[in-house]
Design a protein around this motif. Structure first.
Motif, PDB file in Angstrom:
ATOM      1  N   LYS A 140       0.840  -1.206   0.000  1.00 18.33           N
ATOM      2  CA  LYS A 140       0.000   0.000   0.000  1.00 18.33           C
ATOM      3  C   LYS A 140       0.873   1.253   0.000  1.00 18.33           C
ATOM      4  N   CYS A 168       2.220   6.467  -6.988  1.00 16.49           N
ATOM      5  CA  CYS A 168       1.189   7.364  -7.515  1.00 16.49           C
ATOM      6  C   CYS A 168       1.541   8.833  -7.274  1.00 16.49           C
ATOM      7  N   LYS A 226      -2.466   7.064 -11.317  1.00 11.83           N
ATOM      8  CA  LYS A 226      -3.586   6.498 -10.557  1.00 11.83           C
ATOM      9  C   LYS A 226      -3.590   4.999 -10.742  1.00 11.83           C
ATOM     10  N   LEU A 227      -3.927   4.301  -9.684  1.00 12.61           N
ATOM     11  CA  LEU A 227      -4.042   2.851  -9.743  1.00 12.61           C
ATOM     12  C   LEU A 227      -5.363   2.501 -10.411  1.00 12.61           C
ATOM     13  N   LEU A 228      -5.289   1.732 -11.485  1.00 14.29           N
ATOM     14  CA  LEU A 228      -6.504   1.292 -12.184  1.00 14.29           C
ATOM     15  C   LEU A 228      -7.056   0.015 -11.583  1.00 14.29           C
ATOM     16  N   GLY A 229      -6.156  -0.864 -11.157  1.00 10.09           N
ATOM     17  CA  GLY A 229      -6.629  -2.114 -10.588  1.00 10.09           C
ATOM     18  C   GLY A 229      -5.534  -3.150 -10.497  1.00 10.09           C
ATOM     19  N   TYR A 230      -5.948  -4.331 -10.095  1.00 12.07           N
ATOM     20  CA  TYR A 230      -5.044  -5.462  -9.928  1.00 12.07           C
ATOM     21  C   TYR A 230      -5.665  -6.656 -10.628  1.00 12.07           C
ATOM     22  N   ASP A 231      -4.892  -7.299 -11.504  1.00 11.27           N
ATOM     23  CA  ASP A 231      -5.414  -8.453 -12.222  1.00 11.27           C
ATOM     24  C   ASP A 231      -4.264  -9.367 -12.620  1.00 11.27           C
ATOM     25  N   PHE A 247      -0.322  -4.959 -11.016  1.00 13.23           N
ATOM     26  CA  PHE A 247      -0.963  -3.701 -10.658  1.00 13.23           C
ATOM     27  C   PHE A 247      -0.933  -2.827 -11.908  1.00 13.23           C
ATOM     28  N   TYR A 248      -2.069  -2.282 -12.273  1.00 13.47           N
ATOM     29  CA  TYR A 248      -2.175  -1.439 -13.465  1.00 13.47           C
ATOM     30  C   TYR A 248      -2.327   0.021 -13.051  1.00 13.47           C
ATOM     31  N   GLU A 302      -0.510   3.713 -19.937  1.00 14.09           N
ATOM     32  CA  GLU A 302      -0.794   2.662 -18.964  1.00 14.09           C
ATOM     33  C   GLU A 302       0.479   1.854 -18.704  1.00 14.09           C
ATOM     34  N   ARG A 350       2.125  -1.451 -16.121  1.00 15.07           N
ATOM     35  CA  ARG A 350       1.776  -2.541 -15.224  1.00 15.07           C
ATOM     36  C   ARG A 350       3.042  -3.066 -14.562  1.00 15.07           C
TER      37      ARG A 350
END
Length: 52
Positions: free
Chosen positions: A5, A12, A18-23, A27-28, A36, A38
Motif C-alpha cells: 500500500k 502514484c 492512478k491505480l486502475l486495478g489489480y489483475d 498492478f495497473y 498505462e 503494469r
C-alpha cells in the motif's frame, strides 16, 4: 499488505499516476499522459526504491 500500500501510494504521488486495478498478479496504473503501465509487486518495489 501495508508495504505494498505504501509503495502504491508513493508511486502514484511521485509519478502523478492512478491505480486502475489489480489483475493476474499485476498492478495497473495510468499516468497523467494517459500511458498505462503494469508492474508485479517485486517490480513495483524496485521502481519505488529508485525514487529515494
Amino acid at each position: 499488505m501495508g508495504a505494498i500500500k505504501r509503495a502504491i501510494d508513493k508511486y502514484c504521488r511521485v509519478t502523478n499516476s492512478k491505480l486502475l486495478g489489480y489483475d493476474n498478479g499485476y498492478f495497473y496504473f495510468i499516468d497523467s499522459w494517459g500511458e498505462e503501465k503494469r508492474y508485479k509487486s517485486k517490480q513495483l518495489f524496485r521502481e519505488v526504491s529508485l525514487f529515494e
